[in-house]
Design a protein around this motif. Structure first.
Motif, short mmCIF file in Angstrom:
data_model
loop_
_atom_site.label_atom_id
_atom_site.label_comp_id
_atom_site.label_asym_id
_atom_site.label_seq_id
_atom_site.Cartn_x
_atom_site.Cartn_y
_atom_site.Cartn_z
N LYS A 45 -37.44 90.12 -13.05
CA LYS A 45 -37.17 88.69 -12.86
C LYS A 45 -38.44 87.85 -12.79
N ALA A 46 -39.61 88.51 -12.76
CA ALA A 46 -40.87 87.78 -12.63
C ALA A 46 -41.04 86.78 -13.76
N LYS A 47 -41.56 85.62 -13.42
CA LYS A 47 -41.72 84.54 -14.40
C LYS A 47 -42.75 84.95 -15.46
N THR A 48 -42.45 84.67 -16.71
CA THR A 48 -43.37 84.92 -17.82
C THR A 48 -43.34 83.70 -18.74
N PRO A 58 -51.13 81.74 -16.36
CA PRO A 58 -51.25 82.35 -15.03
C PRO A 58 -50.27 83.49 -14.77
N GLU A 59 -49.03 83.38 -15.25
CA GLU A 59 -48.05 84.45 -15.01
C GLU A 59 -48.42 85.71 -15.78
N ALA A 60 -48.86 85.54 -17.02
CA ALA A 60 -49.28 86.69 -17.82
C ALA A 60 -50.50 87.35 -17.18
N GLU A 61 -51.46 86.54 -16.76
CA GLU A 61 -52.67 87.09 -16.15
C GLU A 61 -52.34 87.85 -14.87
#
Length: 344
Positions: A234-237, A253-256
């Motif tokens: 469920k983590a934002k990407t 930021p989410e990818a990093e």
């Protein structure tokens, strides 16, 4: 120069569930340090009460943090795991150091300003005085090294200043009592490579925090395998493929954050991770991250669950640890009283 035993002191507040950020930022370093140093790992409950605590919750959190230390791999038989409030020397030495430190030094502490906010007049004196207690925690054991993050560097500098002032103010008495040219060491910060800054799973611009109202924003160390997997899925990407170079993460930021978590868990750099997954879609990478996180963190959650049910065992670990900590602390505190001129 005076010679001191290489000794590490560090502590974590029992103020909520430990999460992945605590693990990657601190606890895995604790585990490495125990291979090379004598270590004291403290449950700093006296620091916790600088803000209001529910007594039943505090008691539960003290035991949970102790369980987490052990479940993560800290050897409670070789190292010392203990509860701060069970060793009276912390509070005793803090008062002595209050009388050595200067108000101006405390006024420069930025963390108090951040935590107290605009309602500074309503903050507890304990919150203001917190860095003096932290100095006492370290100096009570004549600890020579302290693993610190960015937010604690200023406090460690204060501890060094206080130690130095005590050594200078009482130099004659220190020498008269048979010590060399210093009673307290000047503790050194232990920086073990770049710290992994773990961000929220729901917002990559915010630090992962136990105070975030959404439990899906963090992976708790007590989470079971199913919860870990669900939170990562469920983590934002973002919709783009993973970049092939680290520079491509700069404005994502989410990818990093997720690449950084994978890198820290597997012991690689972000560049190494992108060599494997760069150019691929997020679904493939997330599947790999789920497998890795469950493999690394699932056993910790399971062991914490088992240990938390063994209340008598956890309490005995703390009692034994406090006994061993007092054996180190009491001679130092007795010497401080002699140096200060107290009658014992």
């Amino acid at each position: 120069m005076a010679k001191f035993v290489n000794r590490v002191f560090s502590g974590i507040q029992p103020t909520g569930h430990l999460h992945l950020g605590n693990y990657l930022g601190a606890i895995i370093k604790f585990i490495e340090l125990q291979k090379t140093h004598d270590c004291l790992y403290c449950v700093v409950d006296l620091h916790a009460i600088t803000v209001a605590q529910n007594p039943d919750e505090l008691r539960a959190h003290i035991r949970e943090l102790t369980a987490a230390y052990i479940a993560c791999g800290i050897d409670y038989e070789k190292q010392i795991i203990f509860n701060q409030s069970q060793v009276s020397g912390h509070a005793e030495l803090a008062w002595v150091l209050n009388c050595v430190a200067r108000v101006g030094w405390l006024n420069r502490m930025t963390q108090f300003k951040e935590k107290a906010g605009k309602d500074r007049e309503n903050a507890s004196v304990g919150l203001y005085d917190y860095p003096i207690l932290m100095a006492a925690d370290i100096l009570l054991y004549k600890a020579t090294h302290v693993p610190v993050g960015e937010d604690q560097k200023q406090h460690l500098e204060l501890a060094r200043d206080i130690a130095q002032k005590f050594n200078l103010d009482f130099a004659s008495a220190i020498a008269a009592h048979g010590f060399e040219d210093a009673f307290f060491p000047l503790p050194e910060p232990l920086i073990q490579g770049p710290a992994q800054r773990v961000m929220s799973l729901r917002d990559g611009t915010k630090k992962m925090s136990k105070s975030d109202p959404s439990d899906n924003s963090r992976i708790n160390l007590s989470d079971d395998a199913e919860a870990i997997a669900q939170k990562i899925r469920k983590a934002k990407t973002d919709p783009e493929a993973l970049p092939s170079e680290v520079e491509g993460l700069a404005k994502r930021p989410e990818a990093e954050n997720l690449v950084g978590i994978y890198a820290a868990l597997i012991g690689e750099t972000k560049a190494d991770v992108l060599k494997t997954f760069g150019g691929g879609n997020f679904s493939t990478f997330k599947t790999a991250l789920v497998d890795l996180a469950v493999d690394k963190l699932g056993p910790i959650g399971a062991e914490m669950k088992r240990l938390k049910a063994e209340t008598a065992f956890i309490d005995q670990v703390l009692v034994n640890g406090a006994t061993r900590a007092r054996a180190l602390a009491e001679p130092h505190m007795a010497a401080v009283k002699d140096i200060m001129g107290f009658v014992r």
